[in-house]
Design an enzyme around this catalytic site. Structure first.
Site, PDB file in Angstrom:
ATOM      1  N   GLU A 205       0.755  -1.319   0.134  1.00 49.95           N
ATOM      2  CA  GLU A 205      -0.152   0.035  -0.224  1.00 49.95           C
ATOM      3  C   GLU A 205       0.900   1.311  -0.053  1.00 49.95           C
ATOM      4  OE1 GLU A 205      -3.074  -0.528   3.306  1.00 49.95           O
ATOM      5  OE2 GLU A 205      -3.755  -2.311   2.104  1.00 49.95           O
ATOM      6  N   LYS A 339     -15.751  -1.189   1.917  1.00 47.63           N
ATOM      7  CA  LYS A 339     -14.832  -1.727   0.716  1.00 47.63           C
ATOM      8  C   LYS A 339     -15.818  -2.243  -0.095  1.00 47.63           C
ATOM      9  CE  LYS A 339     -10.663  -3.108   3.333  1.00 47.63           C
ATOM     10  NZ  LYS A 339     -10.113  -4.123   3.813  1.00 47.63           N
TER      11      LYS A 339
END
EC number: 4.2.1.11
Length: 430
Positions: A205, A339
């Site tokens: 990330e 999400k």
């Protein structure tokens, strides 16, 4: 009318070099939408099913040709002639075509790609930005970025157990300044780590993934980087953690095995540790502090810290209204991580956000560790006035794509754009 004339999917790559689904939607007016589907590394037990082919000779079993074929051969014929602006009807059809609770028949990766591509095509037809199409003309809140600058757990090959250590520039006057602050702290952290002879390679990330002496050392190092960058920890910049503790929870003995530190803790001891960290560092948010099935532990954590710390359910709630309703009823957590690929359609995603807000929970819009250049979640954050977005470090194009889209949106909104900073945590005693 913007009737759908073709829906086409293909297999492409995500940021980890794994296959994912890309979907294109064409209408008779020429309006067009394209969407790419993200993928997670640490996944919740109750997430919607991401369909993988399982052929070990092809992409190590991670191919998505089955999901692609499900779009091209099953979903596409059913959507021909649909008005692309009928998002709810399209999503309902997708849910019915699959017919399972967890979207295991067609695959959430197939269904989500179609759902998002239809929304983009509709916005294109109406000639308005995606955030405005999804949220209406009252969509004007830019989110506080939750920037993952130290990676551990499943997101890095190091000895840090906690998966993410993040910074939140709550003291910034607007989004672009928040992003600047985050970027400067990120670069400051690199120099701090480098001076200590630590690894400055980045994880999935975009955050750094050094080997540290303890999980607490990550917090100490970030505070040092914030100060070195010229900002005040706690006042201008808060800290956040995603423990992703299901990844180090042992089902056999019901304890948490922090192998990086060589310690084993009970639920109560984990709660004690979080309470100690919150007393020592300016932590405002903890995600998945306990295992997704450790509801008693989550309840204890909420009782102890729920008034002053945002307690986010990711694996705990998996963007699912049934799981969230259970959490609300039992007084577990005070925030939900959103999400899109955990649930599979935009309609269900927005239902979860709405339920959270009605219950006084915050909603944090989130990326996955396997991302793409698709920036839909940036538009969703503004569309829903969520107030927070979690989309990695200011590093790697797959992460920066979302930040750059938010900069564009802030520009478009001009003086109507809002950035709430610390007030995004409206359910805490600040």
């Amino acid at each position: 009318m913007p009737y759908i004339v073709d829906v086409y999917a293909r297999e492409v790559l995500d940021s980890r070099g794994n296959p994912t689904v890309e979907v294109e939607v064409y209408t008779e007016t020429g309006a067009f939408g394209r969407a790419l589907v993200p993928s997670g590394a640490s996944t919740g037990e109750y997430e919607a099913v991401e369909l993988r082919d399982g052929d070990k000779d092809r992409y190590l079993g991670k191919g998505v040709l089955t999901a692609v074929n499900n779009v091209n051969e099953i979903i596409s014929p059913e959507l021909l002639g649909f008005d692309v602006t009928e998002q709810n009807a399209i999503d309902q059809l997708l849910i019915e075509l699959d017919g399972t609770e967890n979207k295991g028949k067609l695959g959430a990766n197939a269904i989500l790609g179609v759902s998002m591509a239809c929304a983009r095509a509709a916005a294109d037809f109406l000639q308005i930005p995606l955030y405005q199409y999804l949220g209406g003309f009252n969509s004007k809140t830019l989110p506080v970025p939750m920037m993952n600058i130290v990676n551990g757990g499943e997101h890095a090959d190091n000895n840090v157990d906690i998966q993410e250590f993040m910074i939140m520039p709550v003291g910034a006057p607007n989004f672009r300044e928040a992003l600047r602050m985050g970027a400067q702290i990120f670069h400051s952290l690199k120099s701090v780590l480098s001076a200590k002879g630590m690894n400055t390679a980045v994880g999935d990330e975009g955050g750094f993934a050094p080997n540290l002496g303890s999980n607490e050392e990550a917090l100490q190092t970030i505070v040092e980087a914030i100060e070195k960058a010229g900002f005040k920890p706690g006042e201008e910049v808060k800290l956040a953690m995603d423990a992703a503790s299901s990844e180090f929870y042992n089902k056999e003995d019901g304890k948490y095995h922090l192998s990086g530190e060589g310690v084993v803790k009970t639920s109560a001891e984990m709660v004690d540790w979080y309470e100690e960290m919150v007393s020592k560092y300016p932590i405002i948010s903890i995600e998945d502090g306990l295992d997704e099935n450790d509801w008693e532990g989550h309840k204890l954590l909420t009782e102890r810290l729920g008034k002053k710390v945002q307690l986010v359910g990711d694996d705990l709630f998996v963007t699912n209204t049934k799981k969230l309703a259970e959490g609300i009823k039992n007084g577990v957590g005070n925030s939900i991580l959103i999400k899109v690929n955990q649930i599979g359609t935009l309609t269900e995603t927005f239902d979860a956000i709405e339920m959270a807000k009605r219950a006084g929970y915050t909603a944090v819009i989130s990326h996955r560790s396997g991302e793409t250049e698709d920036s839909t979640i940036a538009d969703i954050a503004v569309a829903t006035n969520a107030g927070q977005i979690k989309t990695g470090a200011p590093s790697r194009t797959d992460r920066v794509a979302k930040y750059n889209q938010l900069l564009r949106i802030e520009d478009q909104l001009a003086e109507t754009a809002q950035y709430h900073g610390i007030n995004s945590f409206y359910n805490l005693n600040k």
